[in-house]
Each structure stands twice: as C-alpha cells, then as structure tokens.
Design an enzyme around this catalytic site. Sequence first.
Site, PDB file in Angstrom:
ATOM      1  N   GLU A 111     -28.847 -32.771 -98.165  1.00 35.72           N
ATOM      2  CA  GLU A 111     -29.578 -31.544 -98.481  1.00 35.72           C
ATOM      3  C   GLU A 111     -31.077 -31.799 -98.665  1.00 35.72           C
ATOM      4  O   GLU A 111     -31.797 -30.941 -99.168  1.00 35.72           O
ATOM      5  CB  GLU A 111     -28.990 -30.887 -99.739  1.00 35.72           C
ATOM      6  CG  GLU A 111     -27.618 -30.298 -99.472  1.00 35.72           C
ATOM      7  CD  GLU A 111     -27.097 -29.495-100.660  1.00 35.72           C
ATOM      8  OE1 GLU A 111     -27.054 -28.268-100.557  1.00 35.72           O
ATOM      9  OE2 GLU A 111     -26.744 -30.105-101.679  1.00 35.72           O
ATOM     10  N   HIS A 159     -25.505 -27.335-109.350  1.00 39.41           N
ATOM     11  CA  HIS A 159     -24.605 -26.179-109.356  1.00 39.41           C
ATOM     12  C   HIS A 159     -24.246 -25.834-110.810  1.00 39.41           C
ATOM     13  O   HIS A 159     -23.071 -25.878-111.183  1.00 39.41           O
ATOM     14  CB  HIS A 159     -23.333 -26.486-108.560  1.00 39.41           C
ATOM     15  CG  HIS A 159     -23.572 -27.025-107.176  1.00 39.41           C
ATOM     16  ND1 HIS A 159     -22.663 -27.810-106.513  1.00 39.41           N
ATOM     17  CD2 HIS A 159     -24.625 -26.877-106.326  1.00 39.41           C
ATOM     18  CE1 HIS A 159     -23.138 -28.121-105.307  1.00 39.41           C
ATOM     19  NE2 HIS A 159     -24.323 -27.583-105.185  1.00 39.41           N
ATOM     20  N   GLY A 199     -25.210 -31.948-105.909  1.00 37.14           N
ATOM     21  CA  GLY A 199     -26.593 -31.888-106.361  1.00 37.14           C
ATOM     22  C   GLY A 199     -27.465 -32.980-105.763  1.00 37.14           C
ATOM     23  O   GLY A 199     -26.968 -33.948-105.180  1.00 37.14           O
ATOM     24  N   ASN A 200     -28.751 -32.813-105.900  1.00 39.67           N
ATOM     25  CA  ASN A 200     -29.691 -33.825-105.445  1.00 39.67           C
ATOM     26  C   ASN A 200     -31.052 -33.600-106.072  1.00 39.67           C
ATOM     27  O   ASN A 200     -31.403 -32.480-106.448  1.00 39.67           O
ATOM     28  CB  ASN A 200     -29.768 -33.871-103.914  1.00 39.67           C
ATOM     29  CG  ASN A 200     -29.535 -32.516-103.296  1.00 39.67           C
ATOM     30  OD1 ASN A 200     -30.417 -31.684-103.278  1.00 39.67           O
ATOM     31  ND2 ASN A 200     -28.306 -32.273-102.840  1.00 39.67           N
ATOM     32  N   HIS A 230     -31.877 -29.947-107.537  1.00 32.86           N
ATOM     33  CA  HIS A 230     -30.858 -28.996-107.073  1.00 32.86           C
ATOM     34  C   HIS A 230     -29.515 -29.332-107.708  1.00 32.86           C
ATOM     35  O   HIS A 230     -29.103 -30.495-107.726  1.00 32.86           O
ATOM     36  CB  HIS A 230     -30.740 -29.052-105.551  1.00 32.86           C
ATOM     37  CG  HIS A 230     -29.458 -28.464-105.043  1.00 32.86           C
ATOM     38  ND1 HIS A 230     -29.070 -27.174-105.327  1.00 32.86           N
ATOM     39  CD2 HIS A 230     -28.460 -28.977-104.294  1.00 32.86           C
ATOM     40  CE1 HIS A 230     -27.897 -26.936-104.775  1.00 32.86           C
ATOM     41  NE2 HIS A 230     -27.493 -28.022-104.149  1.00 32.86           N
TER      42      HIS A 230
HETATM   43 ZN   LIG Z   1     -25.604 -28.079-103.318  1.00 34.41          ZN
END
Ligand SMILES: [Zn+2]
Length: 272
Positions: free
Chosen positions: A74, A95, A28-29, A93
């Site tokens: 990302e 998951h 994630g970010n 972002h």
């Molecule tokens: Zn990702």
Amino acid sequence: MDEQTARREIVAVGKLLYERSYVVSSDGNVSVRLDDDRIVATPTMTCKGRMTEDSLAVTDIEGKPLSDRRASSELDMHLLIYRERPDVKAVCHAHPPHGTAFAVAGLAIDQPILSEVILTLGCVPLAGYGTPSTAELANAMQPLIKHHNALLMANHGAVAYGSDLWQAFDRLETLEHTAKIAILSRALGGSRNLPPDAIEKLINVREKAGYLDEGARCQACGYLHETRMTCPTGDRPAASSHEHHSANGSNKISLTRDELVELLSQAVSGRE
Ligand SMILES: [Zn+2]
C-alpha cells in the site's frame, strides 16, 4: 530526519498501533519521508507490533526499492500523499475499529461535536471505495488530500498524515477517539452539534495558533458549510488551488513581487 531516528520511531508507532488494536495481523503501514528522494516504510506482510528497526524497507519517492526489504503493497497511497502535500513528512495507515466502522457504514467523521477536534484535526471525509494498492483507490483519495489531514477509505480503513510521525499518529488517534465518542453519543440518544458561531471562533483560534492553516477551510465535507467561513468552492477542493480560495474566501489577495512594485509605483505617481 535522519534514518536511524525514523526507524526507531516507526517501530515505536507500530507497537502502539498494534497494542491499541488499530491493526491486527499484518494490517496497516507507516512511512517517513527522510528527504526529497527517500522513504522509510514498514515491510510487507509483517505484524506492526513485532517489527525491528532493521526489518524496514527504504524506497525512492517513486517506490523503487533502495534496500533488500520489500515495502508494503500500500506504499503507493503514501507516495500519493507525499506528492500532493509537500508539508507532509509521515503517513500512518491503519484499520482502527471505530473509525473503520464509519468507513464501513459509508459515513464521514464530519459532525462538529468536539471543540478540540475542530482545532487540531478538522473534519475527516470518506473517500469512495477503491481496491487497495490500485489507481482506483488513489483516484478516490486524491481530491481530498490537500485540504484534510486524515481520510477514511470506504470499506477499508483510515489514513492520517503530518509534519512528523508523531503528528500523523496523533491525528489517527484523534480520528479513532472521535469516531468512538460519536458512536457512544448516538447510543445515548444522539449528539448535539456545536453551533456555527462556536465553530467560527474555533477556526479563528486554530489559524492564529497555527494548528491548521486556511487550506483546511476548503473541506469537502462537514460543518464548515454551516459557517460563513467555508470557501465558495469548498465542495470541489481539487478543482481549484488554495490561492484561489484565499482570493475569494477571505478578502485576501496575493500579488507577485513585480505586481506589488507596479502597484506601489502607481500609487506614488498618482499622488504627485
Ligand atoms: Zn489497509
């Protein structure tokens, strides 16, 4: 937004993402657009639950580092969203498991099952698979960004964005919650969709209240096609501008100031 507040909010949101299992490990970010040329972003290879305010990276709008920390690989996805949507100031972002299950099953979250989701989020389309951090993924996402506030990425995860970081996070959380309810209702024998007239009423409410504007009607997927409110080119949102949709979809026209003056003076002289 000032940089210190942005850093504090990113750390707080990172903790929530981790505690709610929307990310594990260094997944994630998150980023915040400080101004026209500066982004604060989560660093690469770091667990989002264990970040500190001084561990974050700062880049320009092209992703060029402005600090000694390296931003997430990302970040390009965030920069694409900022370019496509001047109104967006933050991107989240992750998951999240239920939302990502839709993305893995090749499904959009686009059934009209919950009134409040229609009000505040709209439908969530599925962007085709692209290798993370490459132009492939950007190309799959790009046509969808303008008319949606959250996307699924096939075999990858979800991204949501908004006018501030909490709105971006809330949208991601609504996406995940909706996906979870959809899966549970299927286990109970299937969900019942809201009828088109109920959807139309909700669209009217959300536009009047300012939750979502008319740009969100041009959605590439989902329930708007069942109503009389979808724009005629709604299945190809990238092919035409929002102004064009307004002109054709809702009996509104847009004129430049000069055109308006010309029209008014014609009307006045016609009366004489
Ligand atoms: Zn990702």
